[in-house]
Motif scaffolding. Structure first.
Motif, PDB file in Angstrom:
ATOM      1  N   CYS A 167       0.149  -3.532   5.024  1.00 31.07           N
ATOM      2  CA  CYS A 167       1.222  -3.870   4.975  1.00 31.07           C
ATOM      3  C   CYS A 167       2.079  -3.306   6.078  1.00 31.07           C
ATOM      4  O   CYS A 167       1.707  -1.972   6.646  1.00 31.07           O
ATOM      5  CB  CYS A 167       2.276  -3.688   3.858  1.00 31.07           C
ATOM      6  SG  CYS A 167       1.427  -4.427   2.200  1.00 31.07           S
ATOM      7  N   CYS A 220       5.957  -0.310   1.395  1.00 34.42           N
ATOM      8  CA  CYS A 220       6.088  -2.109   1.174  1.00 34.42           C
ATOM      9  C   CYS A 220       6.059  -2.098  -0.436  1.00 34.42           C
ATOM     10  O   CYS A 220       4.899  -1.336  -0.966  1.00 34.42           O
ATOM     11  CB  CYS A 220       5.345  -2.640   1.858  1.00 34.42           C
ATOM     12  SG  CYS A 220       5.265  -4.494   1.523  1.00 34.42           S
ATOM     13  N   HIS A 249       5.928  -5.150  -1.716  1.00 35.84           N
ATOM     14  CA  HIS A 249       5.000  -6.347  -1.751  1.00 35.84           C
ATOM     15  C   HIS A 249       5.951  -7.426  -2.503  1.00 35.84           C
ATOM     16  O   HIS A 249       5.716  -8.166  -3.423  1.00 35.84           O
ATOM     17  CB  HIS A 249       3.954  -6.302  -2.291  1.00 35.84           C
ATOM     18  CG  HIS A 249       3.220  -5.045  -2.212  1.00 35.84           C
ATOM     19  ND1 HIS A 249       2.589  -5.009  -0.766  1.00 35.84           N
ATOM     20  CD2 HIS A 249       2.937  -3.756  -2.906  1.00 35.84           C
ATOM     21  CE1 HIS A 249       2.256  -3.360  -0.704  1.00 35.84           C
ATOM     22  NE2 HIS A 249       2.226  -3.071  -2.063  1.00 35.84           N
ATOM     23  N   CYS A 288       3.662  -8.633   5.099  1.00 33.05           N
ATOM     24  CA  CYS A 288       3.103  -7.851   3.832  1.00 33.05           C
ATOM     25  C   CYS A 288       1.868  -8.633   3.397  1.00 33.05           C
ATOM     26  O   CYS A 288       1.681  -9.723   3.460  1.00 33.05           O
ATOM     27  CB  CYS A 288       3.918  -8.120   2.564  1.00 33.05           C
ATOM     28  SG  CYS A 288       3.301  -7.695   0.894  1.00 33.05           S
ATOM     29  N   VAL A 289       0.868  -7.806   3.107  1.00 29.15           N
ATOM     30  CA  VAL A 289      -0.461  -8.483   2.875  1.00 29.15           C
ATOM     31  C   VAL A 289      -0.721  -9.057   1.583  1.00 29.15           C
ATOM     32  O   VAL A 289      -1.761  -9.592   1.307  1.00 29.15           O
ATOM     33  CB  VAL A 289      -1.743  -7.537   3.150  1.00 29.15           C
ATOM     34  CG1 VAL A 289      -1.664  -7.100   4.482  1.00 29.15           C
ATOM     35  CG2 VAL A 289      -1.695  -6.216   1.861  1.00 29.15           C
TER      36      VAL A 289
HETATM   37 ZN   LIG Z   1       3.341  -5.386   1.067  1.00 24.99          ZN
END
Ligand SMILES: [Zn+2]
Ligand SMILES: Nc1nc2c(ncn2[C@@H]2O[C@H](COP(=O)(O)OP(=O)(O)O)[C@@H](O)[C@H]2O)c(=O)[nH]1
Ligand SMILES: [Mg+2]
Length: 377
Positions: free
Chosen positions: A274, A279, A281, A287-288
């Motif tokens: 991220c 992060c 999320h 963000c992944v």
């Molecule tokens: Zn994230």
């Protein structure tokens, strides 16, 4: 005190080779299952000794838990008694329930009656993930569902990252596979009330009722039932620890840790990083973690809970310190001596009990207090 030599002469077995596993603890007594049975004077095998703990161990603060590997001294063949002289190093240690050397956990839920509730299941799974002890997910009462309904649950949970074992204590579905998973291991049985944990134990260990009576007959010292965690010995080898059923385990994890307790999210995290190192999320830029997975909603809700928990802990810590940071209306920080310490403490203790009450249903506060004193929550 016996010294080594005198004991050596008075008994066919030397001190150091009486080793066993603590299978039950109640009050100040420990039921120890010996690795190799001793012979009494009539050549009959003694498999268990009812033991006390050496004062020396008490003095050094050495506790004895169910699952502990111990060295026993001064076996009394007549009454099958002994004294625990040493506790061997623990491989793992759980505090709720208090069990040493557990190698895995068996998480049991029912597919129906009570209806399988995704939120509750998620909560248990997160709790199990946080212990770092491997676990197996078992869904009981498969007999109440059609095979299509069973398949639907299986596929759904596979998307969550799990391979549940569907069983029925009633029809014996899946029980052979389960027995293989439990063989030669110390397993903690956990799950909400009413899902069939006791029924499962009774089925896996046919003589269990008799055995419980035998142990409690000797160990029963009144009402300390919450402390009483017993390991049941499986006929094929292995030990199973029954736990008090509870319906709402405490999450007890930091907000940043939470995402790692979702296997399907861990997979996403492996694909990249991220943008922000802190992060959480929940829609931060780059963000992944995607937003289209079933339990994302669970994640967001549990995240709120974890954040609230962290803030509450922080507040308690602030109250515990002698000075308290205050913010003036100008925005400037200043320190103020803490007031009313005792009042705060009393409140927080009540709050703690309330949390415990949520955790363990059906148990009196008094019992929980004793439990708590033992486990230092
Ligand atoms: Zn994230
Ligand atoms: N239909 C069905 N009922 C079951 C099964 N296993 C247990 N039960 C019932 O579920 C209820 C709760 O079981 P119990 O073992 O006391 O649950 P525990 O609270 O988890 O120990 C009892 O009425 C059992 O007879 C099963 O495989 N199928
Ligand atoms: Mg039960």
């Amino acid at each position: 005190m016996h010294d080594l030599t005198s004991l050596h002469h008075s008994s066919p077995t030397t001190v150091s080779n009486i080793i066993g596993t603590v299978v039950a603890v109640q009050a100040n007594f420990y039921q120890v299952r010996l690795d190799s049975p001793l012979k009494d004077y009539n050549d009959a095998a003694i498999s268990h000794l009812l033991c006390t703990r050496r004062t020396r161990l008490k003095k050094i603060g050495q506790t004895v838990m169910v699952g502990d590997r111990v060295m026993v001294e001064e076996p009394d063949y007549q009454d099958a008694r002994g004294a625990i002289a040493q506790v061997l190093d623990r491989k793992t240690q759980l505090s709720r329930p208090p069990v040493a050397n557990a190698e895995q956990m068996l998480l049991v839920f029912a597919l129906d009656e009570p209806l399988l509730e995704p939120w509750q299941l998620s909560r248990f799974l997160i709790k199990a993930e946080s212990t770092e002890i491997p676990f197996l997910l078992c869904l009981n009462k498969a007999d109440l569902l059609t095979s299509t309904q069973q398949k639907t649950w299986e596929e759904r949970l596979e998307k969550w990252g799990y391979n549940p074992l569907l069983i029925s204590v009633k029809t014996f579905q899946g029980l052979e596979a389960l027995k293989n998973c439990l063989k030669d291991k110390i397993t903690i049985l956990a799950g909400p009330s009413g899902v069939g944990k006791s029924s499962l134990i009774n089925t896996l260990i046919p003589q269990v009722k008799q055995r419980v009576n035998r142990v409690s007959g000797k160990l029963q010292k009144g009402r300390h039932t919450t402390r009483h965690v017993e390991l049941f010995e499986l006929p094929q080898g292995g030990l199973l620890a029954d736990t008090p059923g509870f319906n709402k385990p405490n999450l007890d994890c930091s907000p940043s840790q939470l995402i790692h307790y979702f296997p399907e999210a861990r997979k996403q995290l492996e694909r990249g990083t991220c943008q922000f190192s802190n992060c959480l999320h929940r829609g931060e830029p780059n963000c992944v973690i995607e937003e289209k997975w079933e339990r994302y909603e669970h994640y967001l809700t549990f995240l709120e809970e974890a954040i609230a928990q962290q803030e509450a802990t922080q507040q308690m810590a602030d109250q515990e310190s002698t000075l308290k940071v205050k913010i003036k209306t100008s925005g400037e920080e200043y320190y103020e001596p803490k007031l009313e310490t005792k009042k705060y403490r009393r409140t927080s203790r009540r709050q703690k009990h309330q949390n415990l009450q949520d955790l363990y249903d059906n148990q009196s506060l008094e019992e929980l207090e004793e439990f708590e004193d033992d486990l230092d929550f």
